[in-house]
Write a protein that holds these residues in place. Structure first.
Motif, PDB file in Angstrom:
ATOM      1  N   PHE A   1      -1.027 -42.053  -4.693  1.00  0.00           N
ATOM      2  CA  PHE A   1      -1.067 -42.494  -6.093  1.00  0.00           C
ATOM      3  C   PHE A   1      -1.063 -41.322  -7.072  1.00  0.00           C
ATOM      4  O   PHE A   1      -1.271 -41.505  -8.264  1.00  0.00           O
ATOM      5  N   GLN A   2      -0.805 -40.135  -6.556  1.00  0.00           N
ATOM      6  CA  GLN A   2      -0.703 -38.924  -7.374  1.00  0.00           C
ATOM      7  C   GLN A   2      -1.913 -38.758  -8.295  1.00  0.00           C
ATOM      8  O   GLN A   2      -1.794 -38.449  -9.476  1.00  0.00           O
ATOM      9  N   GLN A   3      -3.096 -38.957  -7.709  1.00  0.00           N
ATOM     10  CA  GLN A   3      -4.347 -38.756  -8.431  1.00  0.00           C
ATOM     11  C   GLN A   3      -4.880 -37.352  -8.169  1.00  0.00           C
ATOM     12  O   GLN A   3      -4.627 -36.798  -7.093  1.00  0.00           O
ATOM     13  N   PRO A   4      -5.621 -36.807  -9.114  1.00  0.00           N
ATOM     14  CA  PRO A   4      -6.301 -35.534  -8.834  1.00  0.00           C
ATOM     15  C   PRO A   4      -7.263 -35.726  -7.663  1.00  0.00           C
ATOM     16  O   PRO A   4      -8.012 -36.698  -7.616  1.00  0.00           O
ATOM     17  N   THR A   5      -7.222 -34.821  -6.723  1.00  0.00           N
ATOM     18  CA  THR A   5      -8.067 -34.961  -5.546  1.00  0.00           C
ATOM     19  C   THR A   5      -9.467 -34.418  -5.828  1.00  0.00           C
ATOM     20  O   THR A   5      -9.607 -33.280  -6.277  1.00  0.00           O
TER      21      THR A   5
END
Length: 250
Positions: free
Chosen positions: A83-87
């Motif tokens: 989901f291309q979220q900041p990890t």
């Protein structure tokens, strides 16, 4: 406190160690995989935390010690990538009683620290999970597998009346069995309630908990679930008889 310090699985990596004899526990951990993954998805979707603290309570030692937290870390990586979220940065905390083989556990933690970003910080939290272990509102995910059937002590009414959990005399054992089972059931209810109250204080609002423990399908006190204990008793009884016979001959 002395009993808490003495209770532990067999240390090391030898033939009789827990690390080499814990396949049943490993199977149960595998069953928890999708539950942990679902919990991570919910946390990443709703809280969007910049950091995530994960604790395994009753981690023991050997390969099983990292199984649950490894599932969680991999699930975080996969979700954020998809989901291309900041990890988030991840902190993994492993708990067990002080007598646990933490030397073996610490060596295993190195592999988790070397995993890909995010930063994975690891730590050990020795102590009973029937007491406070972490600061208030700090944990995002709590996992525990095959641990909560261990009680902090025997039921007081049994110890006070000197009623053993498993009487050597078969007639006395069967006669007292309902009393013994009820005493342990009440002790479990009391301590499980305490466990939940403590974890409620330590979890962040919206935090998740995934717990697995053994149980019985039947209320029948003669159900198959107690037969392995009887078989074990018979084996030990025969061994004891053989030892005494050998001593007499000597």
């Amino acid at each position: 406190m002395a009993s808490k310090q003495m209770l532990h699985m067999n240390h090391g990596q030898g033939e009789t160690s827990y690390a080499r004899n814990s396949s049943i526990q490993s199977t149960e951990q595998n069953r928890m995989k999708h539950l942990i993954e679902d919990a991570i998805v919910d946390l990443c979707s709703t809280l969007l935390p910049g950091k995530m603290l994960i604790a395994d309570l009753g981690c023991s030692s050997g390969p099983n010690a990292l199984a649950l937290v490894s599932i969680a870390v991999k699930a975080i990586h996969s979700h954020c990538l998809e989901f291309q979220q900041p990890t988030p940065e991840v902190c993994v905390l492993l708990n067990d009683l002080p007598g646990n083989d933490f030397n073996t556990v610490v060596k295993s933690l190195v592999t988790l620290q070397r995993s890909n970003a995010p930063v994975v910080v690891t730590g050990i939290a020795p102590g009973s999970f029937y007491g406070r272990l972490f600061t208030s509102g700090s944990l995002h995910l709590v996992c525990s597998s095959n641990s909560l059937h261990w009680l902090s002590k025997a039921p007081e009414n049994l110890t006070r009346n000197r009623i053993p959990a498993y009487d050597v005399d078969e007639h006395a054992r069967r006669e007292r069995l309902p009393v013994v089972l009820d005493a342990y059931a009440q002790q479990f209810k009391k301590e499980f309630r305490l466990f939940l109250e403590l974890r409620a204080k330590e979890l962040v609002p919206g935090g998740q908990m995934v717990v697995s423990l053994g149980g019985r399908h039947s209320n029948d006190i003669a159900s198959k679930s107690i037969r392995p204990c009887e078989a074990l008793y018979e084996i030990l009884h025969v061994m004891d008889s053989e030892v005494h016979s050998f001593t007499s001959l000597a």
